[in-house]
Design a protein around this motif. Structure first.
Motif, PDB file in Angstrom:
ATOM      1  N   PHE A  92      -6.543 -30.196  36.486  1.00  0.00           N
ATOM      2  CA  PHE A  92      -6.356 -29.155  37.503  1.00  0.00           C
ATOM      3  C   PHE A  92      -5.471 -28.028  36.974  1.00  0.00           C
ATOM      4  CE2 PHE A  92      -3.878 -27.370  41.025  1.00  0.00           C
ATOM      5  CZ  PHE A  92      -4.907 -26.924  41.848  1.00  0.00           C
ATOM      6  N   ARG A  93      -4.407 -28.403  36.255  1.00  0.00           N
ATOM      7  CA  ARG A  93      -3.517 -27.387  35.673  1.00  0.00           C
ATOM      8  C   ARG A  93      -4.279 -26.523  34.665  1.00  0.00           C
ATOM      9  NH1 ARG A  93      -0.339 -30.567  33.445  1.00  0.00           N
ATOM     10  NH2 ARG A  93       1.056 -30.941  35.210  1.00  0.00           N
ATOM     11  N   GLU A  94      -5.107 -27.161  33.862  1.00  0.00           N
ATOM     12  CA  GLU A  94      -5.889 -26.410  32.876  1.00  0.00           C
ATOM     13  C   GLU A  94      -6.891 -25.488  33.563  1.00  0.00           C
ATOM     14  OE1 GLU A  94      -8.888 -27.275  29.064  1.00  0.00           O
ATOM     15  OE2 GLU A  94      -7.924 -28.921  30.158  1.00  0.00           O
ATOM     16  N   GLY A  95      -7.554 -26.000  34.611  1.00  0.00           N
ATOM     17  CA  GLY A  95      -8.504 -25.171  35.355  1.00  0.00           C
ATOM     18  C   GLY A  95      -7.824 -24.001  36.049  1.00  0.00           C
ATOM     19  N   LEU A  96      -6.650 -24.267  36.608  1.00  0.00           N
ATOM     20  CA  LEU A  96      -5.900 -23.195  37.268  1.00  0.00           C
ATOM     21  C   LEU A  96      -5.492 -22.122  36.264  1.00  0.00           C
ATOM     22  CD1 LEU A  96      -4.605 -22.173  39.870  1.00  0.00           C
ATOM     23  CD2 LEU A  96      -2.566 -23.513  39.317  1.00  0.00           C
ATOM     24  N   GLY A  97      -5.117 -22.543  35.078  1.00  0.00           N
ATOM     25  CA  GLY A  97      -4.768 -21.575  34.040  1.00  0.00           C
ATOM     26  C   GLY A  97      -5.956 -20.697  33.672  1.00  0.00           C
ATOM     27  N   ASN A  98      -7.149 -21.304  33.593  1.00  0.00           N
ATOM     28  CA  ASN A  98      -8.354 -20.523  33.297  1.00  0.00           C
ATOM     29  C   ASN A  98      -8.665 -19.535  34.409  1.00  0.00           C
ATOM     30  OD1 ASN A  98      -8.680 -21.949  30.906  1.00  0.00           O
ATOM     31  ND2 ASN A  98     -10.016 -23.481  31.826  1.00  0.00           N
ATOM     32  N   ILE A  99      -8.476 -19.980  35.666  1.00  0.00           N
ATOM     33  CA  ILE A  99      -8.727 -19.089  36.804  1.00  0.00           C
ATOM     34  C   ILE A  99      -7.761 -17.916  36.794  1.00  0.00           C
ATOM     35  CG2 ILE A  99      -8.632 -18.933  39.324  1.00  0.00           C
ATOM     36  CD1 ILE A  99      -9.652 -21.814  39.425  1.00  0.00           C
TER      37      ILE A  99
END
Length: 205
Positions: A92-99
């Motif tokens: 989730f942290r990685e996805g949020l960073g991409n967003i």
């Protein structure tokens, strides 16, 4: 004190206990075999006290052991979910960073489009003003000789329009777009400004 000749408190009185120094000190007072017997007696007594302590509180030890086993079982049951939660939070942290990274890119693109839109608006406004000025200068040729007041009003309006054009061009030129996209506006603006100055000077003269 387990022996009149050995102070057993020295064995646990400091965290820096040195067995070699302890034995060397007591060897001068008694044979090594006697020292060994005293220490062995001391160890047996400690073990006996521990056994008595366990027997006295056996039920407590059993209950504590049972509770520890229950705690261990509960920990085993939540170990897998915790591991999954950790993996999920990491993803989730990685996805949020991409967003967030994509949102920054989109905001930058939006700003670029907004700036371009503002420039196009100024370009169209300048084009309209220049056409209006050209029309006014053509109409000025039809004025009669005595139409000084009409000419003055016309030149004043033309001057205001030229100032607006120059302001728009100067603001767009700071972004480096005006020269490359609409060089004709600079040429027309300069030509009309020079024409107005000449006619105004001719009429005032």
């Amino acid at each position: 004190m387990l022996s009149d000749k050995i102070n057993t408190e020295e064995l646990c009185s400091t965290a820096e206990f040195d067995a070699k120094e302890f034995i060397a000190a007591y060897r001068r007072r008694m044979p090594l075999s006697h020292l060994q017997k005293c220490l062995q007696d001391d160890l047996n007594k400690v073990r006996l006290e521990l056994v008595h302590l366990i027997n006295e509180n056996y039920s407590d030890f059993v209950r504590l052991s049972t509770e520890m086993q229950a705690v261990e079982r509960k920990l085993n049951t939540i170990h897998t979910p915790l591991k999954e939660c950790t993996q999920f939070s990491s993803e989730f942290r990685e996805g949020l960073g991409n967003i967030l990274e994509e949102s920054h890119r989109l905001f930058a693109e939006r700003k670029r489009i907004s700036d371009r839109k503002a420039y196009v608006h100024k370009y169209l406004e300048n084009k309209h003003l220049l056409e209006k000025i050209e029309t006014s200068l053509k109409e000025e040729r039809g004025f009669k000789e005595g139409g000084a007041l009409s000419r003055f009003i016309l030149y004043e309006n033309v001057a205001k329009d030229l100032l607006r054009v120059r302001f728009n061009l100067s603001s767009t030129d700071k972004k480096g777009d005006a020269v490359s996209v609409s060089p004709c506006l600079f040429t027309r603006s300069a030509h009309l400004s020079l024409t107005c100055d000449r006619r105004a000077g001719k009429n005032t003269g």
